[in-house]
Design a protein around this motif. Structure first.
Motif, PDB file in Angstrom:
ATOM      1  N   TYR A  84       3.782 -17.323   8.383  1.00  0.00           N
ATOM      2  CA  TYR A  84       4.405 -18.414   9.122  1.00  0.00           C
ATOM      3  C   TYR A  84       5.801 -18.021   9.609  1.00  0.00           C
ATOM      4  O   TYR A  84       6.247 -18.477  10.671  1.00  0.00           O
ATOM      5  CB  TYR A  84       4.485 -19.676   8.259  1.00  0.00           C
TER       6      TYR A  84
ATOM      7  N   PHE B 206       7.686 -25.200  10.754  1.00  0.00           N
ATOM      8  CA  PHE B 206       7.319 -25.914  11.986  1.00  0.00           C
ATOM      9  C   PHE B 206       7.577 -27.407  11.847  1.00  0.00           C
ATOM     10  O   PHE B 206       7.570 -27.946  10.761  1.00  0.00           O
ATOM     11  CB  PHE B 206       5.843 -25.683  12.311  1.00  0.00           C
TER      12      PHE B 206
ATOM     13  N   LEU C 244       5.313 -16.084  12.801  1.00  0.00           N
ATOM     14  CA  LEU C 244       4.945 -16.989  13.894  1.00  0.00           C
ATOM     15  C   LEU C 244       6.145 -17.792  14.367  1.00  0.00           C
ATOM     16  O   LEU C 244       6.357 -17.971  15.571  1.00  0.00           O
ATOM     17  CB  LEU C 244       3.824 -17.931  13.444  1.00  0.00           C
ATOM     18  N   ALA C 245       6.937 -18.294  13.409  1.00  0.00           N
ATOM     19  CA  ALA C 245       8.104 -19.094  13.768  1.00  0.00           C
ATOM     20  C   ALA C 245       9.138 -18.273  14.522  1.00  0.00           C
ATOM     21  O   ALA C 245       9.869 -18.797  15.368  1.00  0.00           O
ATOM     22  CB  ALA C 245       8.730 -19.696  12.506  1.00  0.00           C
ATOM     23  N   ALA C 246       9.190 -16.974  14.224  1.00  0.00           N
ATOM     24  CA  ALA C 246      10.136 -16.091  14.910  1.00  0.00           C
ATOM     25  C   ALA C 246       9.626 -15.641  16.272  1.00  0.00           C
ATOM     26  O   ALA C 246      10.319 -14.917  16.991  1.00  0.00           O
ATOM     27  CB  ALA C 246      10.430 -14.872  14.035  1.00  0.00           C
ATOM     28  N   GLY C 247       8.403 -16.077  16.619  1.00  0.00           N
ATOM     29  CA  GLY C 247       7.835 -15.720  17.909  1.00  0.00           C
ATOM     30  C   GLY C 247       7.311 -14.311  17.977  1.00  0.00           C
ATOM     31  O   GLY C 247       7.116 -13.758  19.072  1.00  0.00           O
ATOM     32  N   ALA C 248       7.062 -13.710  16.804  1.00  0.00           N
ATOM     33  CA  ALA C 248       6.638 -12.309  16.777  1.00  0.00           C
ATOM     34  C   ALA C 248       5.119 -12.152  16.852  1.00  0.00           C
ATOM     35  O   ALA C 248       4.625 -11.025  16.891  1.00  0.00           O
ATOM     36  CB  ALA C 248       7.146 -11.639  15.495  1.00  0.00           C
ATOM     37  N   GLY C 249       4.405 -13.275  16.879  1.00  0.00           N
ATOM     38  CA  GLY C 249       2.940 -13.215  16.854  1.00  0.00           C
ATOM     39  C   GLY C 249       2.311 -12.270  17.858  1.00  0.00           C
ATOM     40  O   GLY C 249       1.562 -11.347  17.489  1.00  0.00           O
ATOM     41  N   PRO C 250       2.599 -12.433  19.152  1.00  0.00           N
ATOM     42  CA  PRO C 250       1.955 -11.574  20.160  1.00  0.00           C
ATOM     43  C   PRO C 250       2.331 -10.100  20.070  1.00  0.00           C
ATOM     44  O   PRO C 250       1.590  -9.240  20.545  1.00  0.00           O
ATOM     45  CB  PRO C 250       2.459 -12.178  21.483  1.00  0.00           C
ATOM     46  N   ASP C 251       3.484  -9.799  19.457  1.00  0.00           N
ATOM     47  CA  ASP C 251       3.968  -8.423  19.408  1.00  0.00           C
ATOM     48  C   ASP C 251       3.629  -7.709  18.100  1.00  0.00           C
ATOM     49  O   ASP C 251       4.012  -6.551  17.910  1.00  0.00           O
ATOM     50  CB  ASP C 251       5.489  -8.395  19.606  1.00  0.00           C
TER      51      ASP C 251
END
Length: 221
Positions: free
Chosen positions: A115, A221, A118-125
């Protein structure tokens, strides 16, 4: 490859994550038993080199292989001598609970990392292996937490019950423990598992995993 996969409890593409997760889960589980026992005054496990995070000291070759083939197995049991404990009941319960609790902590850390990413926006990378590895790590440790708390020998849940009951009842439980272990094996390796152990595991895993997921996600979140 297809022929090999027929003999495994996991898909081949999932197998590396399972192996690494097992190394972590089994090692930390058995280390926790040994460490807590040592802290309560029992040097037995320490003298046998079990207060260590070296997987080689804790893994049982047959038990590990069965995990991969049959979906269940075991690590090397940690030797515990209750006569070294000043308070055998309290120490016995905490030593037995330490193993499953360590698996719960690993699952919580897995959720926090997932989580947090995901919260840091690292999901796609993220590298392709991160999400499936965390998924396996979390699920396997939740499974081990629930499974080991089932009150049947030789599981930790049974040891906890042994230390909570009276001395007379404990003696009777010890007397019939071999039969309990036989019953446990029958429930695990026969179709009876679909009506006994499996529903318990499914209910416990869904409850623990779902509760952790919902609660920990609120932190991000």
């Amino acid at each position: 490859m297809d022929q090999l996969e027929r003999f495994l409890a996991y898909d081949l593409d999932e197998l590396p994550y399972v192996i690494v997760s097992l190394l972590i889960a089994f090692t930390v589980h058995e280390f926790s038993h040994a460490y807590v026992a040592y802290k309560f005054g029992d040097p037995t496990a320490k003298n046998e080199g079990r207060v260590t995070l070296n997987p080689i000291s804790h893994l049982d070759p047959i038990g590990t292989l069965l995990i991969l083939i049959a979906g269940f197995g075991w690590a090397r049991p940690v030797p515990v001598n209750r006569f070294h404990f000043k308070n055998p009941k309290l120490a016995g319960v905490l030593v037995s609970f330490a193993g499953p609790f360590s698996n719960l902590i690993i699952a919580i850390l897995g959720f926090l990392i997932f989580y947090g990413l995901l919260a840091a926006g690292a999901g796609p990378d993220l590298p392709f292996f991160v999400q499936p590895f965390l998924n396996v790590l979390i699920n396997l440790n939740v499974l081990l937490f629930v499974f080991n708390l089932i009150p049947l020998p030789p599981l930790d849940g049974y040891r906890i019950i042994q230390d909570l009951v009276s001395a007379d009842l404990r003696a009777k439980m010890t007397q019939y423990e071999q039969y309990g272990s036989l019953i446990f094996l029958i429930l695990i390796i026969t179709p009876l598992s679909h009506y006994t152990i499996r529903p318990i595991l499914d209910t416990g895993i869904n409850f623990v995993g779902g509760t952790l997921s919902q609660f920990l996600s609120l932190l991000f979140f």
